[in-house]
Design a protein around this motif. Structure first.
Motif, mmCIF file in Angstrom:
data_model
loop_
_atom_site.group_PDB
_atom_site.id
_atom_site.type_symbol
_atom_site.label_atom_id
_atom_site.label_comp_id
_atom_site.label_asym_id
_atom_site.label_seq_id
_atom_site.Cartn_x
_atom_site.Cartn_y
_atom_site.Cartn_z
ATOM 1 N N LYS A 224 1.058 -8.849 -10.650
ATOM 2 C CA LYS A 224 -0.380 -8.883 -10.339
ATOM 3 C C LYS A 224 -0.478 -9.290 -8.855
ATOM 4 O O LYS A 224 -1.447 -8.779 -8.293
ATOM 5 C CB LYS A 224 -1.105 -9.906 -10.986
ATOM 6 N N ASN A 225 0.375 -10.259 -8.110
ATOM 7 C CA ASN A 225 0.151 -10.168 -6.876
ATOM 8 C C ASN A 225 0.530 -9.219 -5.873
ATOM 9 O O ASN A 225 0.381 -9.281 -4.711
ATOM 10 C CB ASN A 225 0.997 -11.684 -6.451
ATOM 11 N N ILE A 226 1.203 -8.284 -6.310
ATOM 12 C CA ILE A 226 1.703 -7.237 -5.398
ATOM 13 C C ILE A 226 0.712 -5.976 -5.549
ATOM 14 O O ILE A 226 0.160 -5.323 -6.421
ATOM 15 C CB ILE A 226 3.059 -6.353 -5.887
ATOM 16 N N THR A 227 0.194 -5.766 -3.926
ATOM 17 C CA THR A 227 -0.979 -4.931 -3.889
ATOM 18 C C THR A 227 -0.435 -3.302 -3.476
ATOM 19 O O THR A 227 -1.346 -2.527 -3.706
ATOM 20 C CB THR A 227 -1.796 -5.414 -3.137
ATOM 21 N N LYS A 228 0.699 -3.415 -3.053
ATOM 22 C CA LYS A 228 1.328 -2.083 -2.464
ATOM 23 C C LYS A 228 2.906 -1.809 -2.398
ATOM 24 O O LYS A 228 3.373 -3.061 -2.152
ATOM 25 C CB LYS A 228 0.650 -1.514 -1.239
ATOM 26 N N LEU A 229 3.362 -0.809 -3.098
ATOM 27 C CA LEU A 229 4.728 -0.465 -3.052
ATOM 28 C C LEU A 229 4.957 0.970 -2.196
ATOM 29 O O LEU A 229 4.132 1.939 -2.855
ATOM 30 C CB LEU A 229 5.269 -0.471 -4.545
ATOM 31 N N ARG A 230 6.031 0.953 -1.626
ATOM 32 C CA ARG A 230 6.380 2.285 -0.758
ATOM 33 C C ARG A 230 7.616 2.394 -0.620
ATOM 34 O O ARG A 230 8.195 1.220 0.057
ATOM 35 C CB ARG A 230 5.318 2.345 0.313
ATOM 36 N N LEU A 231 8.428 3.452 -1.028
ATOM 37 C CA LEU A 231 9.628 3.652 -0.469
ATOM 38 C C LEU A 231 9.702 4.459 0.666
ATOM 39 O O LEU A 231 9.111 5.344 0.940
ATOM 40 C CB LEU A 231 10.279 4.496 -1.761
ATOM 41 N N ILE A 232 10.584 4.066 1.515
ATOM 42 C CA ILE A 232 10.963 4.466 2.951
ATOM 43 C C ILE A 232 12.221 5.006 3.136
ATOM 44 O O ILE A 232 13.054 4.104 2.733
ATOM 45 C CB ILE A 232 10.552 3.504 4.092
ATOM 46 N N ASN A 233 12.518 6.187 3.388
ATOM 47 C CA ASN A 233 13.594 6.598 3.503
ATOM 48 C C ASN A 233 14.336 6.203 5.127
ATOM 49 O O ASN A 233 13.533 6.190 6.045
ATOM 50 C CB ASN A 233 13.625 8.390 3.683
ATOM 51 N N VAL A 234 15.581 5.881 4.923
ATOM 52 C CA VAL A 234 16.253 5.328 6.152
ATOM 53 C C VAL A 234 16.538 6.329 7.357
ATOM 54 O O VAL A 234 16.941 7.399 6.720
ATOM 55 C CB VAL A 234 17.211 4.377 5.898
#
Length: 234
Positions: A224-234
Motif C-alpha cells: 500500500k505504501n508504494i505509489t510508483k514502480l518503474r524499470l530502468i534499463n542500464v
C-alpha cells in the motif's frame, strides 16, 4: 562492379533494395518501432540510388579518359566520396529514432537497422550481390533470432516511489532478501509535498535465475505504501 549499367540492371538493383529494405522495415513495424517499412525502404533505395550515381560517375570518367588519352592522368573519380556521405549522413536519420526519457533510452536497435539498411543499399547499388545477400541474412538474423537464442542476464535498475520511509524500506529490503535479489547500488531522493514526504529510491538489482522483473514489480505493487514502480534499463 559493372560499368555502363542498363536500365534493366538499374531497375533490378532498385527492386532488390526495395524488397530487402522492406523486409527489415516489416520486422521493425511489427514490433511497433519508430521507423517502419516505408522508412527502411526509402533509406535502402536512397543509398542504392547514390551508389548507382557514383557508379555512373566512375563509368563516365573512365570513358572520358579512354576517349582523351592525353588527359588520362588528369581525370579523377573517387568512388568512395558519395558513399562516405551516405554512411555519415544516415546517422542523423537514425538519431531521430532514439528517444531519451528520464533514465531510459529506446530506439537504438531501430537506428542501427536504418544504418545497416543504408549499407545494404550501397552494396546493392554497387552491384556487390554476394555482400548484399549475406548482409541481408545477417541483419534479419540479428533482428529476429539472436535475442531468442542468446539470453543475456542483464542488471537493471528499479525505481520505487513510496511514503512512510522506515516501514516501506524495511518491507522492500525484506522482500529482496526473501527472493535472494542482490542489490548492487541504491540512489536516494526525497520530495517535500505539503505535510508529507515522498521518497524515491533507485535500486540497481541483479535477479537470481527463475525470477523475472515482471514478477518483482507485481509483488511490490501490492504494498500500500508504494505509489510508483518503474524499470530502468542500464
Amino acid at each position: 562492379m559493372e560499368m555502363d549499367l542498363s536500365i534493366t540492371e538499374i531497375m533490378i538493383r532498385l527492386l532488390i533494395a526495395m524488397v530487402m529494405g522492406g523486409a527489415i522495415g516489416i520486422e521493425r513495424e511489427y514490433r511497433n518501432r519508430p521507423a517502419g517499412i516505408r522508412t527502411h525502404i526509402l533509406v535502402c533505395m536512397g543509398a542504392t540510388i547514390i551508389a548507382l550515381i557514383q557508379t555512373e560517375i566512375a563509368s563516365s570518367s573512365l570513358r572520358y579518359a579512354i576517349e582523351n588519352p592525353s588527359l588520362a592522368g588528369v581525370v579523377r573519380s573517387d568512388e568512395a566520396r558519395l558513399i562516405a556521405q551516405v554512411v555519415s549522413g544516415v546517422g542523423f536519420l537514425g538519431a531521430g529514432t532514439i528517444i531519451v526519457t528520464n533514465r531510459s533510452i529506446t530506439g537504438l536497435t531501430t537506428a542501427a537497422s536504418i544504418w545497416a539498411g543504408a549499407g545494404l543499399g550501397l552494396a546493392i547499388g554497387m552491384g556487390y550481390y554476394d555482400i548484399a545477400l549475406a548482409s541481408f541474412v545477417g541483419i534479419m538474423l540479428a533482428l529476429t533470432v539472436v535475442k531468442k537464442i542468446i539470453k543475456v542476464h542483464a542488471i537493471k535498475k528499479l525505481e520505487i516511489r513510496f511514503v512512510h520511509r522506515e516501514e516501506t524500506k524495511e518491507f522492500i529490503m525484506n522482500y529482496f532478501e526473501s527472493k535472494k535479489i542482490e542489490v548492487e547500488n541504491v540512489d536516494f531522493n526525497v520530495d517535500f509535498r505539503n505535510d508529507y514526504r515522498i521518497y524515491t529510491n533507485v535500486y540497481t538489482i541483479d535477479l537470481p535465475k527463475g525470477l523475472s522483473y515482471t514478477e518483482v514489480i507485481e509483488d511490490l505493487s501490492m504494498y500500500k505504501n508504494i505509489t510508483k514502480l518503474r524499470l530502468i534499463n542500464v
